[in-house]
Design an enzyme around this catalytic site. Structure first.
Site, PDB file in Angstrom:
ATOM      1  N   LYS A 155       0.433   3.363  -2.997  1.00 37.06           N
ATOM      2  CA  LYS A 155      -0.764   4.187  -3.185  1.00 37.06           C
ATOM      3  C   LYS A 155      -0.411   5.678  -3.175  1.00 37.06           C
ATOM      4  O   LYS A 155      -1.123   6.506  -3.742  1.00 37.06           O
ATOM      5  CB  LYS A 155      -1.802   3.867  -2.101  1.00 37.06           C
ATOM      6  CG  LYS A 155      -2.347   2.435  -2.210  1.00 37.06           C
ATOM      7  CD  LYS A 155      -3.198   2.049  -1.009  1.00 37.06           C
ATOM      8  CE  LYS A 155      -3.734   0.629  -1.112  1.00 37.06           C
ATOM      9  NZ  LYS A 155      -4.454   0.198   0.101  1.00 37.06           N
ATOM     10  N   TYR A 169      -4.667   3.708   8.088  1.00 39.19           N
ATOM     11  CA  TYR A 169      -6.030   3.150   8.213  1.00 39.19           C
ATOM     12  C   TYR A 169      -6.609   3.467   9.585  1.00 39.19           C
ATOM     13  O   TYR A 169      -6.489   4.580  10.061  1.00 39.19           O
ATOM     14  CB  TYR A 169      -6.024   1.638   7.941  1.00 39.19           C
ATOM     15  CG  TYR A 169      -5.213   1.297   6.732  1.00 39.19           C
ATOM     16  CD1 TYR A 169      -5.634   1.722   5.476  1.00 39.19           C
ATOM     17  CD2 TYR A 169      -4.019   0.609   6.832  1.00 39.19           C
ATOM     18  CE1 TYR A 169      -4.895   1.453   4.346  1.00 39.19           C
ATOM     19  CE2 TYR A 169      -3.271   0.327   5.704  1.00 39.19           C
ATOM     20  CZ  TYR A 169      -3.711   0.756   4.475  1.00 39.19           C
ATOM     21  OH  TYR A 169      -2.974   0.494   3.369  1.00 39.19           O
ATOM     22  N   SER A 188       0.795  -1.240   0.000  1.00 40.17           N
ATOM     23  CA  SER A 188       0.000   0.000   0.000  1.00 40.17           C
ATOM     24  C   SER A 188       0.822   1.282   0.000  1.00 40.17           C
ATOM     25  O   SER A 188       0.261   2.356  -0.216  1.00 40.17           O
ATOM     26  CB  SER A 188      -0.938   0.020   1.204  1.00 40.17           C
ATOM     27  OG  SER A 188      -2.003  -0.855   0.971  1.00 40.17           O
ATOM     28  N   VAL A 209       1.155  -3.693   3.789  1.00 43.01           N
ATOM     29  CA  VAL A 209       1.117  -4.998   4.454  1.00 43.01           C
ATOM     30  C   VAL A 209       2.375  -5.838   4.210  1.00 43.01           C
ATOM     31  O   VAL A 209       2.506  -6.910   4.776  1.00 43.01           O
ATOM     32  CB  VAL A 209      -0.136  -5.850   4.116  1.00 43.01           C
ATOM     33  CG1 VAL A 209      -1.385  -5.269   4.751  1.00 43.01           C
ATOM     34  CG2 VAL A 209      -0.283  -6.061   2.630  1.00 43.01           C
ATOM     35  N   TYR A 249      -3.665  -2.764 -10.280  1.00 45.45           N
ATOM     36  CA  TYR A 249      -3.514  -2.484  -8.845  1.00 45.45           C
ATOM     37  C   TYR A 249      -2.614  -3.527  -8.161  1.00 45.45           C
ATOM     38  O   TYR A 249      -1.704  -3.181  -7.411  1.00 45.45           O
ATOM     39  CB  TYR A 249      -4.915  -2.436  -8.214  1.00 45.45           C
ATOM     40  CG  TYR A 249      -4.925  -2.415  -6.711  1.00 45.45           C
ATOM     41  CD1 TYR A 249      -4.653  -1.237  -6.016  1.00 45.45           C
ATOM     42  CD2 TYR A 249      -5.204  -3.566  -5.973  1.00 45.45           C
ATOM     43  CE1 TYR A 249      -4.657  -1.219  -4.627  1.00 45.45           C
ATOM     44  CE2 TYR A 249      -5.209  -3.550  -4.593  1.00 45.45           C
ATOM     45  CZ  TYR A 249      -4.933  -2.381  -3.930  1.00 45.45           C
ATOM     46  OH  TYR A 249      -4.932  -2.369  -2.552  1.00 45.45           O
TER      47      TYR A 249
HETATM   48  N1  GLN Z   1      -2.282  -5.278  -2.004  1.00 48.00           N
HETATM   49  C1  GLN Z   1      -2.819  -5.186  -0.685  1.00 48.00           C
HETATM   50  C2  GLN Z   1      -4.323  -5.337  -0.732  1.00 48.00           C
HETATM   51  O1  GLN Z   1      -4.909  -4.880  -1.678  1.00 48.00           O
HETATM   52  C3  GLN Z   1      -2.440  -3.853  -0.097  1.00 48.00           C
HETATM   53  C4  GLN Z   1      -2.989  -3.644   1.281  1.00 48.00           C
HETATM   54  C5  GLN Z   1      -2.060  -2.936   2.210  1.00 48.00           C
HETATM   55  O2  GLN Z   1      -0.842  -2.891   2.005  1.00 48.00           O
HETATM   56  N2  GLN Z   1      -2.600  -2.453   3.299  1.00 48.00           N
HETATM   57  O3  GLN Z   1      -4.935  -5.919   0.118  1.00 48.00           O
END
Ligand code: GLN
Length: 304
Positions: free
Chosen positions: A68, A240, A65, A258, A192
């Site tokens: 992003k 988050y 993430s 993650v 994505y």
């Molecule tokens: N690729 C992971 C997902 O879509 C990214 C989530 C994350 O890093 N929090 O679940």
């Protein structure tokens, strides 16, 4: 300052190596579940151009993430404030992959950092092109930001997530049902998942984060006002449902993934990347957060 940064991160890395309670690696992406949780790395790059590293700094990890942030910069560059018609700017108070809020709020994700919001920004970057082209732009942005062409997508991680991506498929189809997806869900999600599978070291990530460091001058990649706004979103939404706790403990804008990485910005002073694969219950790196808390405290770095 330079000597104290190095000795501070050396101490932190040494301490983190000994820790037993390291959190849980992300199990829902099988390729990430195989990563050895006993790893830790931290890199700091300063506005003066100096770099400091400690720990397993030569091992690449999955940015997940954290990417992003880069996609948001590209989407804003393409669409400007139009993007905010499709995605909000509020903290979600929900898990990163929550579906319930998206339904309640008619398919407009709370912010660009929860999965649904990032699927929308990826969709915006895709803009009818072949996924390959959009991915080349995203990877190209990260490479340009880091000034390092040796940054790649790990295809195994992308495929692993694609094969187990039911929740993200649900989110994408839900967005499509609300007319908030311009490309086919499969196409946007393929892009994505590949974007999330960008792999880099903490040194490369800290260098890539420099474009967010100076809100007075901006950078070659984004304008000053965009730097300020992106940092605001990272502070309020970057972790988050743990964003408030992170702001309280660390006091810096940051984005987690993650894969166990965190990119944190000390405006005007430094860009920091930390990595430890074990996560807390909100999906944020457990030791990574502790390391940043300590570094920020010892260096007296805070936006407040
Ligand atoms: N690729 C992971 C997902 O879509 C990214 C989530 C994350 O890093 N929090 O679940």
């Amino acid at each position: 300052m330079d000597q104290s940064i190095q000795s501070c991160i050396d101490h932190i890395a040494k301490d983190m190596r000994r820790r037993e309670d390291r959190g849980q690696v992300a199990a829902y992406i099988p390729e990430l579940a195989r990563v050895d949780p006993n790893q830790f790395a931290i890199s700091v790059t300063t506005a003066h151009g100096d770099c400091f590293d400690a720990g397993d700094v030569h091992t690449g990890f999955s940015a997940q993430s954290i990417t992003k942030v880069f996609t948001l910069a590209i989407a804003l560059g393409r669409s400007g404030d139009q993007l905010w018609h499709r995605v909000g700017k509020e903290p979600s108070g929900n898990a990163f992959n929550s579906i319930v809020q998206l339904e309640k709020e008619n398919g407009r994700p709370r912010n660009p950092f929860v999965n649904a919001g990032a699927i929308v920004t990826t969709d915006e970057v895709l803009a009818g092109r072949a996924p390959k082209q959009a991915l080349a732009e995203i990877v190209g942005f990260v490479r340009a930001a880091a000034e390092d062409s040796d940054i790649h997508i790990n295809e195994n991680v992308a495929q692993s997530e694609l094969a187990h991506g039911d929740r993200n498929f649900a989110l994408a189809h839900f967005l499509a049902a609300h007319d908030n997806l311009r490309n086919a869900p499969e196409m946007t999600l393929g892009t994505y998942f590949h974007q999330c599978a960008i792999e880099l070291t903490t040194r490369q990530l800290a260098l890539a984060g420099r474009f967010l460091m100076n809100a007075k001058t901006g950078s070659k990649l984004v304008s000053p006002s965009r730097v300020r706004r992106m940092n605001a979103l990272m502070l309020t939404c970057g972790h988050y449902d743990g964003s408030g706790d992170f702001a309280y403990r660390v006091g810096l804008p940051a984005k987690s993934g993650v894969g166990g990485g965190i990119l944190a910005i000390v405006p005007g002073i430094a860009s920091i990347a930390v990595w430890s694969p074990g996560l807390d219950r909100n999906g944020n790196s457990k030791l990574g957060t502790e390391a940043l808390e300590r570094l920020a405290h010892e260096m007296e770095w805070s936006v407040f």
